[in-house]
Motif scaffolding. Sequence first.
Motif, PDB file in Angstrom:
ATOM      1  N   ASP A 178      -0.441  -4.618  -3.914  1.00 19.84           N
ATOM      2  CA  ASP A 178       0.650  -5.398  -3.411  1.00 19.84           C
ATOM      3  C   ASP A 178       1.028  -5.100  -2.109  1.00 19.84           C
ATOM      4  N   ALA A 179       0.838  -4.111  -1.370  1.00 12.71           N
ATOM      5  CA  ALA A 179       0.647  -3.914   0.085  1.00 12.71           C
ATOM      6  C   ALA A 179      -0.509  -4.460   0.728  1.00 12.71           C
ATOM      7  N   PHE A 180      -1.676  -4.340  -0.068  1.00 17.85           N
ATOM      8  CA  PHE A 180      -2.734  -4.989   0.568  1.00 17.85           C
ATOM      9  C   PHE A 180      -2.682  -6.625   0.454  1.00 17.85           C
ATOM     10  N   LYS A 181      -2.356  -7.196  -0.576  1.00 19.08           N
ATOM     11  CA  LYS A 181      -1.753  -8.555  -0.439  1.00 19.08           C
ATOM     12  C   LYS A 181      -1.068  -9.028   0.501  1.00 19.08           C
ATOM     13  N   ALA A 182       0.365  -8.221   0.868  1.00 20.94           N
ATOM     14  CA  ALA A 182       1.097  -8.646   1.800  1.00 20.94           C
ATOM     15  C   ALA A 182       0.478  -8.482   3.422  1.00 20.94           C
TER      16      ALA A 182
ATOM     17  N   LEU B 185      -9.464 -10.165   6.599  1.00 16.58           N
ATOM     18  CA  LEU B 185      -9.866  -9.584   5.067  1.00 16.58           C
ATOM     19  C   LEU B 185     -11.620  -9.518   5.107  1.00 16.58           C
ATOM     20  N   LEU B 186     -12.044  -8.655   5.298  1.00 15.40           N
ATOM     21  CA  LEU B 186     -13.471  -8.277   5.281  1.00 15.40           C
ATOM     22  C   LEU B 186     -14.285  -7.789   4.072  1.00 15.40           C
TER      23      LEU B 186
ATOM     24  N   LEU C 297      -8.932  -5.579   6.858  1.00 13.71           N
ATOM     25  CA  LEU C 297      -8.570  -5.344   5.426  1.00 13.71           C
ATOM     26  C   LEU C 297      -9.799  -5.169   4.806  1.00 13.71           C
ATOM     27  N   ILE C 298     -10.182  -4.197   3.923  1.00 15.00           N
ATOM     28  CA  ILE C 298     -11.374  -3.972   3.252  1.00 15.00           C
ATOM     29  C   ILE C 298     -11.455  -3.555   1.895  1.00 15.00           C
ATOM     30  N   TYR C 299     -12.392  -4.011   1.185  1.00 16.50           N
ATOM     31  CA  TYR C 299     -12.280  -3.823  -0.465  1.00 16.50           C
ATOM     32  C   TYR C 299     -13.918  -3.934  -0.575  1.00 16.50           C
ATOM     33  N   CYS C 300     -14.152  -3.280  -1.994  1.00  7.11           N
ATOM     34  CA  CYS C 300     -15.518  -3.291  -2.699  1.00  7.11           C
ATOM     35  C   CYS C 300     -15.755  -3.484  -3.866  1.00  7.11           C
TER      36      CYS C 300
END
Length: 161
Positions: free
Chosen positions: A47-51, A60-61, A103-106
């Motif tokens: 939720d914090a990531f989405k915000a 958003l990378l 922001l990153i994700y994998c």
Amino acid sequence: MRHTLLLALTAAAPALAQANPQIDYPAFEALTASVAPQRAQRLLAFDAFKAAAARPGTLLLDARSKDAFQRGHIRGAVNLPLTDFTADSLAAVIGPDANRPVLIYCNNNFSNNQSPVPVKAAALALNIQTFINLVGYGYPNVSELADVVDFHDPRVEWVTG
């Protein structure tokens, strides 16, 4: 014979490690150690990531391969594969503000374990290398998705194709 070859290779290893001035493993180890405390403070619940992703100016990378990105990604993500990271390519994507929130994700942020996000070995998760590289290239304002979510969850806003 085999033992002698192994001893010769072992003795030569320190000299070989320093043979290429464009590869500096000790500096990588130091960077990794220095980044660890910062990364621990930059892990965001979903939720914090989405915000954070919704804030103006935030990038958003997605550092997965171009192919994986095209098969599916979080809406709004920009793709720059980790293998393409250079000072110039990062500056072109991130822009002139080195403090821009990134922001990153994998793959390992998704529970599906299927294309386009097959789970990687935990110690080799792409987020780790991406975080280290971004900070190493001078981008200190990186945050990372901490949670594991299903990409079918409508809150993710997964885009395919």
